[in-house]
Design a protein around this motif. Structure first.
Motif, PDB file in Angstrom:
ATOM      1  N   TYR A  79      41.185  33.625 138.141  1.00 40.54           N
ATOM      2  CA  TYR A  79      42.190  34.609 137.729  1.00 40.54           C
ATOM      3  C   TYR A  79      43.133  34.867 138.899  1.00 40.54           C
ATOM      4  O   TYR A  79      42.824  34.565 140.053  1.00 40.54           O
ATOM      5  CB  TYR A  79      41.544  35.912 137.252  1.00 40.54           C
ATOM      6  CG  TYR A  79      40.695  36.616 138.291  1.00 40.54           C
ATOM      7  CD1 TYR A  79      41.240  37.578 139.141  1.00 40.54           C
ATOM      8  CD2 TYR A  79      39.337  36.324 138.420  1.00 40.54           C
ATOM      9  CE1 TYR A  79      40.459  38.213 140.087  1.00 40.54           C
ATOM     10  CE2 TYR A  79      38.547  36.971 139.362  1.00 40.54           C
ATOM     11  CZ  TYR A  79      39.116  37.908 140.195  1.00 40.54           C
ATOM     12  OH  TYR A  79      38.349  38.540 141.151  1.00 40.54           O
ATOM     13  N   HIS A  80      44.291  35.414 138.578  1.00 39.76           N
ATOM     14  CA  HIS A  80      45.290  35.700 139.601  1.00 39.76           C
ATOM     15  C   HIS A  80      44.850  36.928 140.399  1.00 39.76           C
ATOM     16  O   HIS A  80      44.636  38.003 139.846  1.00 39.76           O
ATOM     17  CB  HIS A  80      46.658  35.945 138.957  1.00 39.76           C
ATOM     18  CG  HIS A  80      47.251  34.717 138.340  1.00 39.76           C
ATOM     19  ND1 HIS A  80      48.151  33.915 138.993  1.00 39.76           N
ATOM     20  CD2 HIS A  80      47.033  34.128 137.134  1.00 39.76           C
ATOM     21  CE1 HIS A  80      48.483  32.900 138.212  1.00 39.76           C
ATOM     22  NE2 HIS A  80      47.820  33.012 137.083  1.00 39.76           N
ATOM     23  N   GLU A  81      44.734  36.733 141.699  1.00 40.53           N
ATOM     24  CA  GLU A  81      44.221  37.790 142.571  1.00 40.53           C
ATOM     25  C   GLU A  81      45.061  39.059 142.481  1.00 40.53           C
ATOM     26  O   GLU A  81      44.539  40.160 142.507  1.00 40.53           O
ATOM     27  CB  GLU A  81      44.210  37.269 144.010  1.00 40.53           C
ATOM     28  CG  GLU A  81      43.524  38.172 145.011  1.00 40.53           C
ATOM     29  CD  GLU A  81      43.449  37.522 146.377  1.00 40.53           C
ATOM     30  OE1 GLU A  81      42.539  37.882 147.130  1.00 40.53           O
ATOM     31  OE2 GLU A  81      44.301  36.659 146.688  1.00 40.53           O
ATOM     32  N   THR A  86      43.892  36.147 133.682  1.00 38.17           N
ATOM     33  CA  THR A  86      43.073  34.953 133.671  1.00 38.17           C
ATOM     34  C   THR A  86      43.928  33.688 133.780  1.00 38.17           C
ATOM     35  O   THR A  86      45.047  33.641 133.267  1.00 38.17           O
ATOM     36  CB  THR A  86      42.214  34.905 132.389  1.00 38.17           C
ATOM     37  OG1 THR A  86      41.262  33.862 132.494  1.00 38.17           O
ATOM     38  CG2 THR A  86      43.062  34.703 131.160  1.00 38.17           C
ATOM     39  N   ALA A  87      43.393  32.674 134.477  1.00 35.16           N
ATOM     40  CA  ALA A  87      44.155  31.442 134.735  1.00 35.16           C
ATOM     41  C   ALA A  87      43.997  30.452 133.585  1.00 35.16           C
ATOM     42  O   ALA A  87      43.492  29.343 133.743  1.00 35.16           O
ATOM     43  CB  ALA A  87      43.708  30.826 136.057  1.00 35.16           C
ATOM     44  N   ILE A  88      44.415  30.873 132.401  1.00 34.12           N
ATOM     45  CA  ILE A  88      44.443  30.018 131.220  1.00 34.12           C
ATOM     46  C   ILE A  88      45.911  29.893 130.828  1.00 34.12           C
ATOM     47  O   ILE A  88      46.552  30.882 130.486  1.00 34.12           O
ATOM     48  CB  ILE A  88      43.614  30.606 130.070  1.00 34.12           C
ATOM     49  CG1 ILE A  88      42.153  30.763 130.499  1.00 34.12           C
ATOM     50  CG2 ILE A  88      43.700  29.721 128.829  1.00 34.12           C
ATOM     51  CD1 ILE A  88      41.263  31.436 129.469  1.00 34.12           C
ATOM     52  N   GLY A 129      46.663  32.083 145.141  1.00 30.54           N
ATOM     53  CA  GLY A 129      46.270  33.343 144.530  1.00 30.54           C
ATOM     54  C   GLY A 129      45.339  33.249 143.355  1.00 30.54           C
ATOM     55  O   GLY A 129      45.060  34.254 142.698  1.00 30.54           O
ATOM     56  N   ILE A 130      44.811  32.051 143.044  1.00 29.04           N
ATOM     57  CA  ILE A 130      43.838  31.897 141.960  1.00 29.04           C
ATOM     58  C   ILE A 130      42.446  31.932 142.588  1.00 29.04           C
ATOM     59  O   ILE A 130      42.113  31.067 143.396  1.00 29.04           O
ATOM     60  CB  ILE A 130      44.028  30.580 141.184  1.00 29.04           C
ATOM     61  CG1 ILE A 130      45.466  30.466 140.667  1.00 29.04           C
ATOM     62  CG2 ILE A 130      43.035  30.487 140.022  1.00 29.04           C
ATOM     63  CD1 ILE A 130      45.876  31.547 139.714  1.00 29.04           C
ATOM     64  N   ARG A 140      51.872  31.230 149.715  1.00 27.06           N
ATOM     65  CA  ARG A 140      51.106  31.136 148.478  1.00 27.06           C
ATOM     66  C   ARG A 140      51.734  31.922 147.329  1.00 27.06           C
ATOM     67  O   ARG A 140      51.412  31.694 146.172  1.00 27.06           O
ATOM     68  CB  ARG A 140      49.664  31.602 148.703  1.00 27.06           C
ATOM     69  CG  ARG A 140      49.465  33.099 148.754  1.00 27.06           C
ATOM     70  CD  ARG A 140      47.996  33.403 148.829  1.00 27.06           C
ATOM     71  NE  ARG A 140      47.743  34.839 148.694  1.00 27.06           N
ATOM     72  CZ  ARG A 140      46.536  35.365 148.756  1.00 27.06           C
ATOM     73  NH1 ARG A 140      45.498  34.598 148.943  1.00 27.06           N
ATOM     74  NH2 ARG A 140      46.365  36.664 148.633  1.00 27.06           N
ATOM     75  N   LYS A 141      52.643  32.855 147.646  1.00 23.89           N
ATOM     76  CA  LYS A 141      53.355  33.591 146.602  1.00 23.89           C
ATOM     77  C   LYS A 141      54.663  32.895 146.235  1.00 23.89           C
ATOM     78  O   LYS A 141      55.473  33.441 145.512  1.00 23.89           O
ATOM     79  CB  LYS A 141      53.631  35.021 147.070  1.00 23.89           C
ATOM     80  CG  LYS A 141      52.370  35.839 147.288  1.00 23.89           C
ATOM     81  CD  LYS A 141      52.695  37.239 147.752  1.00 23.89           C
ATOM     82  CE  LYS A 141      51.417  38.056 147.979  1.00 23.89           C
ATOM     83  NZ  LYS A 141      51.721  39.414 148.486  1.00 23.89           N
TER      84      LYS A 141
END
Length: 392
Positions: free
Chosen positions: A120-122, A127-129, A173-174, A366-367
């Motif tokens: 998931y994104h911090e 959620t990383a879907i 960030g994941i 990373r952003k």
């Protein structure tokens, strides 16, 4: 002599979708075992059968199905990893559904959430879907639902956290797992040499139209490049083969190249490392520490940089020092690194093929925030974007 051709497989979202479809059908049919399910891949437009490894009722209103990833002969760390999908009937769901979090609403009837091993994104908790996975789920699940039926799907990757440590997810960030990421259902079966040849073929095609190209190492670079207004037809994905791709571009007649990438990757070029995969060579923190020393950072700060866990942590520490000491450390250090990347890349090209090619570099964090743009990169960007405006 018979040469076996590489075998294609399917991407992770396909197996996740298959597990969800199997669990739903099992829930509807009450204990009727399924050996496989048919999945419409959408892209490409074909239907395939995906084996179901295990399936079971959990409660009267929920079922669990398990598939196992098979990317074919592709180089993929998710090979043979199990994918679980729990499907449960729901009459209502706890609110708020629309706020950032690990639950997402695909339609009036389908809700999804990430369980163990799904990243998931911090920052947002989302959620990383991603888009393709969601399209697959909608296309393959809605047709089985009757009016007023609603389901909640929870995806679980038992090995996801462990596998994620071998990816660069955390740099963007994941956290806590893998992403259900992809743009197609087919996992192309390419060996390492074939992958490089594939990228070189794309480069050759673009070189027929342009004398300036933008090299992006990964998906995050591609995304940022397009948001910056760089035309897709001038972008080439290189993966970790920077050296080979630079020389290939020069031999194809390219006159200038803009390198656009995550600083934790591009920084290696400043140390003369032109294949950026961490399994082959890694000196990011050593290179960064050396340039910090050249810029004049005190020894105690150099020790902190050198002992940072990641290049991103080191960058954050530099930014904190700027606030405390009032020195513009990031621009000084990364400006010197970017200049070194430009010079070393140009020298690398000349050493290998005696061609003079102008190379500029742009690094982001990373952003996807730009850290530095070298002088050459700034000039190339203006030329690329100006040319694009004139052709729009």
């Amino acid at each position: 002599m018979i040469i076996n051709q590489p075998c294609s497989g399917y991407t992770l979202p396909v197996f996740a979708c298959a597990a969800a479809v199997a669990a739903l059908q099992y829930l509807q049919q009450k204990n009727q075992f399924l050996q496989q399910v048919s999945i419409d891949l959408i892209d490409p437009a074909e239907t395939v059968n995906i084996p179901i490894e295990q399936i079971a009722m959990l409660t009267e209103n929920s079922a669990l199905a398990i598939t196992r990833s098979d990317p074919g002969d592709n180089l993929d760390l998710t090979r043979n990893t199990p994918i679980w999908a729990r499907v449960e009937w729901v009459n209502h769901l706890p609110l708020p559904l629309s706020s950032p979090g690990r639950r997402d609403q695909l339609s009036d009837a389908i809700f999804i959430q990430g369980g163990e091993g799904i990243g998931y994104h911090e920052k947002t908790g989302q959620t990383a879907i991603y888009r393709y996975a969601k399209l697959l789920l909608l296309a393959n699940l809605e047709k089985y639902l009757k009016p007023n039926e609603k389901i909640l799907i929870t995806f679980i990757l038992p090995e996801g956290k462990q596998l994620a440590t071998r990816t660069s997810n955390a740099a963007f960030g994941i956290v806590e797992g893998l992403s259900l990421l992809g743009t197609t259902g087919i996992s192309q079966a390419l060996t390492v040499p074939e992958q490089l040849e594939h990228y070189q073929a794309q480069l050759q095609e673009k070189a027929r139209e342009f004398d300036c190209l933008v090299f992006c190492i990964g998906e995050n670079g591609l995304d940022l490049a397009q948001k910056m207004g760089i035309p897709p037809q001038q972008i080439v994905k290189t993966a970790n083969w920077l050296g080979s791709m630079l020389v290939s571009a020069a031999l194809a007649g390219i006159q200038s190249i803009l390198l656009l990438g995550y600083h934790g990757k591009l920084i290696k070029l400043a140390g003369g490392i032109f294949h950026t995969h961490h399994h082959l060579a890694d000196g990011r923190l050593e290179i960064l520490t050396a340039y910090c020393a050249t810029a004049g950072l005190p020894t105690v700060n150099l020790q902190q940089i050198f002992n940072s866990t990641t290049a991103e942590d080191a960058l954050q520490y530099l930014r904190e020092l700027e606030v405390i000491q009032g020195e513009n450390w990031v621009n000084q250090v990364y400006g010197a690194i970017a200049t070194a990347i430009d010079h070393r890349s140009q020298a690398y090209i000349y050493t290998h093929c005696e061609k003079n090619v102008k190379v500029g570099s742009l690094m982001f964090d990373r952003k996807r925030k730009i850290i530095i743009t070298s002088k050459i990169a700034d000039t190339l960007l203006q030329q690329i974007c100006y040319s694009n405006l004139n052709h729009s």
